[in-house]
Design a protein around this motif. Structure first.
Motif, PDB file in Angstrom:
ATOM      1  N   GLY A   1      35.818  54.886  32.801  1.00 26.79           N
ATOM      2  CA  GLY A   1      36.674  53.877  32.180  1.00 26.79           C
ATOM      3  C   GLY A   1      35.929  52.606  31.840  1.00 26.79           C
ATOM      4  N   TRP A   2      35.114  52.130  32.769  1.00 21.97           N
ATOM      5  CA  TRP A   2      34.379  50.894  32.497  1.00 21.97           C
ATOM      6  C   TRP A   2      33.263  51.108  31.492  1.00 21.97           C
ATOM      7  N   SER A   3      32.719  52.293  31.429  1.00 26.82           N
ATOM      8  CA  SER A   3      31.721  52.581  30.405  1.00 26.82           C
ATOM      9  C   SER A   3      32.365  52.546  29.024  1.00 26.82           C
ATOM     10  N   VAL A   4      33.549  53.148  28.908  1.00 24.41           N
ATOM     11  CA  VAL A   4      34.297  53.131  27.644  1.00 24.41           C
ATOM     12  C   VAL A   4      34.712  51.710  27.284  1.00 24.41           C
ATOM     13  N   ALA A   5      35.220  50.963  28.264  1.00 26.30           N
ATOM     14  CA  ALA A   5      35.657  49.590  28.009  1.00 26.30           C
ATOM     15  C   ALA A   5      34.493  48.722  27.546  1.00 26.30           C
ATOM     16  N   SER A   6      33.318  48.914  28.151  1.00 27.70           N
ATOM     17  CA  SER A   6      32.147  48.147  27.743  1.00 27.70           C
ATOM     18  C   SER A   6      31.725  48.510  26.321  1.00 27.70           C
ATOM     19  N   TRP A   7      31.812  49.792  25.989  1.00 27.36           N
ATOM     20  CA  TRP A   7      31.499  50.213  24.616  1.00 27.36           C
ATOM     21  C   TRP A   7      32.428  49.501  23.631  1.00 27.36           C
ATOM     22  N   ALA A   8      33.716  49.469  23.949  1.00 29.81           N
ATOM     23  CA  ALA A   8      34.691  48.848  23.050  1.00 29.81           C
ATOM     24  C   ALA A   8      34.420  47.360  22.865  1.00 29.81           C
ATOM     25  N   VAL A   9      34.116  46.667  23.945  1.00 32.44           N
ATOM     26  CA  VAL A   9      33.856  45.222  23.851  1.00 32.44           C
ATOM     27  C   VAL A   9      32.599  44.939  23.033  1.00 32.44           C
TER      28      VAL A   9
ATOM     29  N   HIS B   1      31.365  46.715  20.677  1.00 31.69           N
ATOM     30  CA  HIS B   1      31.559  47.112  19.278  1.00 31.69           C
ATOM     31  C   HIS B   1      32.752  46.407  18.634  1.00 31.69           C
ATOM     32  N   ALA B   2      33.316  45.433  19.329  1.00 33.52           N
ATOM     33  CA  ALA B   2      34.524  44.770  18.831  1.00 33.52           C
ATOM     34  C   ALA B   2      34.295  44.061  17.507  1.00 33.52           C
ATOM     35  N   GLN B   3      33.168  43.393  17.361  1.00 31.79           N
ATOM     36  CA  GLN B   3      32.918  42.650  16.123  1.00 31.79           C
ATOM     37  C   GLN B   3      32.767  43.587  14.931  1.00 31.79           C
ATOM     38  N   VAL B   4      32.069  44.676  15.124  1.00 31.10           N
ATOM     39  CA  VAL B   4      31.819  45.623  14.022  1.00 31.10           C
ATOM     40  C   VAL B   4      33.113  46.268  13.544  1.00 31.10           C
ATOM     41  N   TYR B   5      33.982  46.633  14.475  1.00 32.87           N
ATOM     42  CA  TYR B   5      35.187  47.383  14.122  1.00 32.87           C
ATOM     43  C   TYR B   5      36.467  46.553  14.147  1.00 32.87           C
ATOM     44  N   GLY B   6      36.343  45.259  14.305  1.00 40.47           N
ATOM     45  CA  GLY B   6      37.525  44.402  14.265  1.00 40.47           C
ATOM     46  C   GLY B   6      38.479  44.603  15.427  1.00 40.47           C
ATOM     47  N   LEU B   7      37.962  44.982  16.589  1.00 39.43           N
ATOM     48  CA  LEU B   7      38.806  45.163  17.765  1.00 39.43           C
ATOM     49  C   LEU B   7      39.150  43.806  18.365  1.00 39.43           C
ATOM     50  N   THR B   8      40.358  43.660  18.862  1.00 35.66           N
ATOM     51  CA  THR B   8      40.812  42.357  19.338  1.00 35.66           C
ATOM     52  C   THR B   8      41.185  42.323  20.815  1.00 35.66           C
ATOM     53  N   GLU B   9      41.328  43.503  21.429  1.00 35.09           N
ATOM     54  CA  GLU B   9      41.798  43.509  22.817  1.00 35.09           C
ATOM     55  C   GLU B   9      41.384  44.811  23.502  1.00 35.09           C
ATOM     56  N   VAL B  10      40.957  44.699  24.746  1.00 34.81           N
ATOM     57  CA  VAL B  10      40.644  45.876  25.564  1.00 34.81           C
ATOM     58  C   VAL B  10      41.258  45.653  26.941  1.00 34.81           C
ATOM     59  N   ARG B  11      41.979  46.657  27.443  1.00 40.19           N
ATOM     60  CA  ARG B  11      42.641  46.539  28.738  1.00 40.19           C
ATOM     61  C   ARG B  11      42.312  47.750  29.589  1.00 40.19           C
ATOM     62  N   TYR B  12      41.959  47.480  30.837  1.00 41.13           N
ATOM     63  CA  TYR B  12      41.668  48.592  31.743  1.00 41.13           C
ATOM     64  C   TYR B  12      41.618  48.113  33.191  1.00 41.13           C
ATOM     65  N   ALA B  13      42.178  48.914  34.072  1.00 39.11           N
ATOM     66  CA  ALA B  13      42.058  48.753  35.528  1.00 39.11           C
ATOM     67  C   ALA B  13      42.315  47.320  36.004  1.00 39.11           C
ATOM     68  N   GLY B  14      43.425  46.768  35.561  1.00 39.55           N
ATOM     69  CA  GLY B  14      43.800  45.438  36.027  1.00 39.55           C
ATOM     70  C   GLY B  14      43.027  44.299  35.385  1.00 39.55           C
ATOM     71  N   ARG B  15      42.290  44.583  34.307  1.00 40.86           N
ATOM     72  CA  ARG B  15      41.520  43.546  33.612  1.00 40.86           C
ATOM     73  C   ARG B  15      41.816  43.580  32.122  1.00 40.86           C
ATOM     74  N   HIS B  16      41.460  42.483  31.479  1.00 43.44           N
ATOM     75  CA  HIS B  16      41.877  42.255  30.108  1.00 43.44           C
ATOM     76  C   HIS B  16      40.795  41.453  29.382  1.00 43.44           C
ATOM     77  N   TRP B  17      40.371  41.925  28.215  1.00 45.88           N
ATOM     78  CA  TRP B  17      39.440  41.171  27.363  1.00 45.88           C
ATOM     79  C   TRP B  17      40.097  40.973  26.006  1.00 45.88           C
ATOM     80  N   THR B  18      40.021  39.747  25.471  1.00 43.19           N
ATOM     81  CA  THR B  18      40.565  39.489  24.139  1.00 43.19           C
ATOM     82  C   THR B  18      39.523  38.790  23.288  1.00 43.19           C
ATOM     83  N   VAL B  19      39.614  38.995  21.990  1.00 43.74           N
ATOM     84  CA  VAL B  19      38.651  38.393  21.078  1.00 43.74           C
ATOM     85  C   VAL B  19      38.768  36.871  21.073  1.00 43.74           C
ATOM     86  N   GLU B  20      39.992  36.356  21.283  1.00 43.24           N
ATOM     87  CA  GLU B  20      40.185  34.904  21.278  1.00 43.24           C
ATOM     88  C   GLU B  20      39.502  34.238  22.465  1.00 43.24           C
TER      89      GLU B  20
END
Length: 299
Positions: A250-258, A260-279
Motif C-alpha cells: 500500500g505504501w509503495s503504491v501511495a508513494s508512486w501516486a504522490v 507521479h501526481a504532477q505528471v498525471y494531475g493527481l490531487t489526493e492520495v489516501r491510505y492507512a489513516g493518512r492523507h496527501w493533497t496537492v494543495e
C-alpha cells in the motif's frame, strides 16, 4: 480636566483606534496574501524521510525511484535488489532518465544499445530499463550475498565498479521508503502553475505497467455496488481505488501516486489513516481516520 485637555485625549484615542484598525487590516491582508502565495513559495520538490535519514529529490528523480520499487514488486524481488538498483542509478544518472551519456549509453542505468541492452527508445523508458537491470542482476550468482559494488559491477561492467559502494546508504534509505517498509516516507509538492489536467486512467495504466497485473484496481461498478442511486455511482467514478494485500504494498503504491501526481494531475492520495493533497503537498501526509487500509484511494 479642561475642555481642551478632554478634546486632546479624545483625539488621541481616535487616532489610536484608527491606527489599530489599520494595523489589524494590514495584518489580515498580509496573512491572506501569504496564504495565497504560500503554495508558490516552496517551489517543486520531493523529500524522502526514514529512520535512516532524509534525502531531497526532484520530481523526476522521485518518480523514477518509485518506478524502481514498483518493478521490483512486479518481479517479486527482495529489498536488497532494490538497494542495488538505487545505488547503481544514483552513480550512473543521479536517478534521472538521461537521453544520452558516455558513448551510446542512455537512461537511468546508462545502458548501451551496442552492448545488447536494447533499443534506445526502450532504454529511455524507466519501466523497461529497470526491468532489464533486474533481469541481469538476478543472473548474477549469489548476488544477494555479494558486496553491493560487486553485484552492481557484474551487471554494469563499468570503468570503476567500486564507485557504486559509496551510494549504498542512500540506496538503503530509498528502498525503505519506496518499497513501503516505512509508512508515509515520501512527500512531494509543486506550485499551482505546475499543475496539469487530471489523467487518472492513464496514471493507473502506467502504475499497473510498473507494478504488474498482481495490482488490482476496483472498477467504478465495484466501488458503487449496493449504492443504488446516481449520486453514489457518480461518487464512485470520482476516484480510483487500488486494492493492496499488505501495508507495505500500500505504501509503495501511495508513494508512486504522490511522485507521479504532477505528471498525471493527481490531487489526493489516501491510505492507512493518512492523507496527501496537492494543495498541502509540502506538509506531507496528514492524519485521516477514514483512509482505508485495504486500498489506496487516488483522485
Amino acid at each position: 480636566m479642561t475642555a481642551w485637555a478632554r478634546r486632546l485625549t479624545t483625539t488621541r484615542w481616535r487616532w489610536a483606534a484608527v491606527t489599530l484598525v489599520v494595523v489589524v487590516g494590514l495584518a489580515a491582508g498580509g496573512y491572506a496574501l501569504y496564504l495565497r502565495a504560500r503554495p508558490y513559495l516552496h517551489g517543486s520538490n520531493c523529500e524522502v524521510r526514514t529512520t535512516l535519514g532524509k534525502m531531497p529529490l526532484d520530481l523526476e528523480q522521485a518518480a523514477n525511484a518509485a518506478t524502481i520499487a514498483a518493478v521490483a514488486y512486479r518481479k517479486e524481488l527482495p529489498e536488497r535488489a532494490a538497494v542495488i538498483a538505487y545505488a547503481t542509478a544514483i552513480q550512473e544518472s543521479r536517478i534521472r532518465n538521461l537521453p544520452s551519456g558516455d558513448r551510446d549509453s542512455v537512461g537511468m542505468f546508462q545502458q548501451r544499445p551496442s552492448q545488447g541492452w536494447g533499443t534506445p527508445d526502450k532504454l529511455r523508458d524507466p519501466v523497461q530499463s529497470t526491468s532489464k537491470f533486474f533481469d541481469a542482476l538476478v543472473k548474477v550468482k549469489d548476488y544477494l550475498d555479494r558486496d553491493l559494488h560487486d553485484a552492481a559491477q557484474r551487471v554494469q561492467r563499468s570503468a570503476d565498479g567500486t564507485a557504486y559502494a559509496q551510494h549504498e546508504p542512500d540506496g538503503k534509505l530509498l528502498a525503505r521508503a519506496f518499497t513501503g517498509r516505512e509508512a508515509a516516507a515520501v512527500r512531494c509538492w509543486f506550485s499551482p502553475d505546475k499543475r496539469t489536467s487530471p489523467r487518472r486512467a492513464e496514471a493507473i495504466r502506467e502504475m499497473r505497467r510498473a507494478f504488474g497485473s498482481r495490482l488490482q484496481v476496483e472498477t467504478a461498478a465495484q466501488r458503487t455496488a449496493g449504492g443504488g442511486n446516481g449520486k453514489a455511482q457518480a461518487a464512485g467514478r470520482d476516484f480510483e481505488a487500488v486494492r493492496v494485500s499488505s501495508r507495505r504494498t500500500g505504501w509503495s503504491v501511495a508513494s508512486w501516486a504522490v511522485t507521479h501526481a504532477q505528471v498525471y494531475g493527481l490531487t489526493e492520495v489516501r491510505y492507512a489513516g493518512r492523507h496527501w493533497t496537492v494543495e498541502e503537498g509540502h506538509d506531507g501526509w496528514t492524519k485521516d481516520a477514514d483512509a482505508p487500509t485495504t486500498k489506496v484511494i487516488i483522485r
